[in-house]
Structures are given as structure tokens and as C-alpha cells.
Design a protein around this motif. Structure first.
Motif: not given
Length: 297
Positions: A122-129
């Protein structure tokens, strides 16, 4: 670039009225009055110079031009909606946004994301490199995973990991067993990573050897050094955690059993205390600490 566009609120009123068939239902959806919907549609028609609806009693019928125009308007709003959710997440389900260095993201984070998502669907992630020299606005992320001395003053800093630094190379470049490892490394082609504090010079000094002259490539990313080493371009001096996927796959081997302690570590930085983060972000932080063995709580 200048766009020849009517006001979006007029287009929104037209689209809702066309889809729902009358101004009353459109007004209920848009949370305005039917008179306001009617006014906005008439303003749009006056701007365009053509009627978009034939008004028959309380029902609406699209004119031929209205029928031609509607699909383009619908697609524009659909594209905007998709793009908004894709970048920013749904209003009731915001992703946990975190930033990390390219090398850490590619070599440590990405291989472990599946296990996190399976445990927390249920947890969405957004990765910024980001690169080591890049500065981004903290408004773009909730959690910053940094590598350095931990002396930052722009947030709450928590220790994650201190990793040893090891020399690695392609199996074909294994050192001559007839020579001392340090002497053999001093004669070998080596890859330098610009901007790091723990260099080959530090490595040789820590093991009591004179610092040899540079005789290889210089790169600005650990990932580049690892890839070049895996292609046989020389020996790289890197954090053990980042080298581990290459060691596990056999693309690289340790050049020597010798290593040095890194003077920098990984830290988790947040704008305020972790307890002030949302529950999803707190779960993600706790997972990071468990995986890396950093501070608890």
C-alpha cells in the motif's frame, strides 16, 4: 511558446456539460451553480465564435462543431490528469519521496525495492537520483539519503552505514601472486573517482606504501568506476556495499584483502524529526535502518 487557449475553467465546464448532458449535473460535479456552468459555456462559445450546444428545454445536444471539439478537450484533461498523478501521486495517496546518489540507488536501493513493495503493497515510492555535486530543492523529496561526514545543518541527521573501502578488478586482472599485493597494485592500472575523500593515495599511505603516480582513468561516479573495472580497464577503489552486486555476480573480484575505513558514511536526513513524517515515510525509514543496521527508532 504562447498557447492560443481558452480559460481552462470554461473548457472544464464545456467538457462536464457535454459528458453529463445538462448544466445541473455538470454543476453538481464541479461544485458550482448551474448558472455558473451556463455562463462559462456561453463565454467559451463567444470566444470561439460558434455554438457548441443546441439547447433543447433542459437537455443539451452538441452541435457538429461541439462534437468535433469535445474529443480533443477530453484527451487534454485526461493527459493532464495522468501526468499529474504520475508525477505527484493521487491526492489521497501521496508517494514517499526520497533522494539518493545514483550509485546507491542503482546498486543498493533498486535490488531491494521489490522486497519492500511486497511487504508494504500500500506504500508508493518515488526515487529521485542525484549526482554528488547536485543540489535539489528539499521540497522535491521527504527523505534524503546522503553520503558525507554528517555535519549538515539543514535537517535532522541520522547515521545509516559506515562501509569499508576495497579494491576490486576484473578476474583477468588478478594480481600476480608472486608479488606483494600493495606493490602489485602500485604498478597496476587504477581508476580514480573524482571528489571522494578516500582515494588511492589514502589507501597506499594506510598500508605503509609510497604513493604511486596516477596511471589510469578518472571518473566522477562510483558506478562509472565499477563499470569500467568490470570491463577490464583497471582496479577501482570503492565502498564494499556498492561493489557487492558485482562481486556476487562474478563480474569483479577483490584485488586484495586489504581495505581502509571510509571517513564518510551514509546518513538519512529529514526536514524534521522522523516522528513528524507521515506513517508511510516512517515505515520506509524504519526499513532502511533495519536493512543497513543504522540507528533505531
Amino acid at each position: 511558446m504562447a498557447y492560443s487557449l481558452p480559460p481552462l475553467i470554461w473548457l472544464r465546464a464545456f467538457e462536464a456539460a457535454a459528458r453529463l448532458g445538462n448544466f445541473t449535473r455538470a454543476a453538481e460535479e464541479l461544485l458550482i451553480t448551474p448558472a455558473a456552468v451556463s455562463y462559462q459555456v456561453r463565454q467559451l462559445e463567444q470566444l470561439l465564435g460558434y455554438p457548441l450546444f443546441d439547447r433543447v428545454h433542459r437537455e443539451l445536444a452538441l452541435t457538429r462543431l461541439g462534437q468535433t471539439y469535445l474529443p480533443t478537450v477530453e484527451k487534454a484533461f485526461s493527459d493532464l490528469s495522468i501526468a499529474t498523478v504520475s508525477v505527484f501521486g493521487e491526492r489521497d495517496r501521496q508517494p514517499v519521496r526520497f533522494r539518493c546518489l545514483n550509485s546507491f540507488g542503482q546498486l543498493w536501493m533498486i535490488p531491494r525495492l521489490r522486497s519492500f513493495q511486497e511487504a508494504h503493497p500500500g506504500i508508493d515510492l518515488q526515487m529521485i537520483s542525484a549526482s554528488w555535486a547536485e543540489t535539489l530543492s528539499p521540497e522535491l523529496f521527504d527523505i534524503d539519503i546522503r553520503f558525507g561526514d554528517g555535519s549538515w545543518t539543514d535537517g535532522v541527521v541520522a547515521f545509516l552505514l559506515n562501509d569499508p573501502i576495497i579494491p576490486v578488478c576484473h578476474p583477468d586482472l588478478a594480481l600476480d601472486p608472486g608479488k606483494r599485493e600493495i606493490e602489485a597494485l602500485a604498478e597496476a592500472t587504477r581508476l580514480d573517482i573524482m571528489g571522494v575523500i578516500d582515494t588511492w593515495e589514502s589507501f597506499f599511505r594506510s598500508h605503509g606504501h609510497a604513493v604511486p603516480k596516477r596511471n589510469g582513468l578518472q571518473v566522477d561516479q562510483t558506478l562509472s568506476a565499477l563499470e569500467l573495472a568490470a570491463l577490464g580497464h583497471g582496479h577501482a577503489l570503492v565502498l564494499e556495499t556498492l561493489a557487492q552486486p558485482y562481486l556476487d555476480s562474478g563480474r569483479l573480484i577483490r584485488s586484495s584483502d586489504k581495505k581502509i575505513k571510509s571517513r564518510h558514511s551514509y546518513y538519512l536526513v529529514t526536514d524534521g524529526s522522523r516522528q513528524a513524517l507521515g506513517p508511510d515515510a516512517q515505515i520506509f525509514c524504519d526499513w532502511m535502518f533495519r536493512e543497513l543496521g543504522g540507528e533505531a527508532g
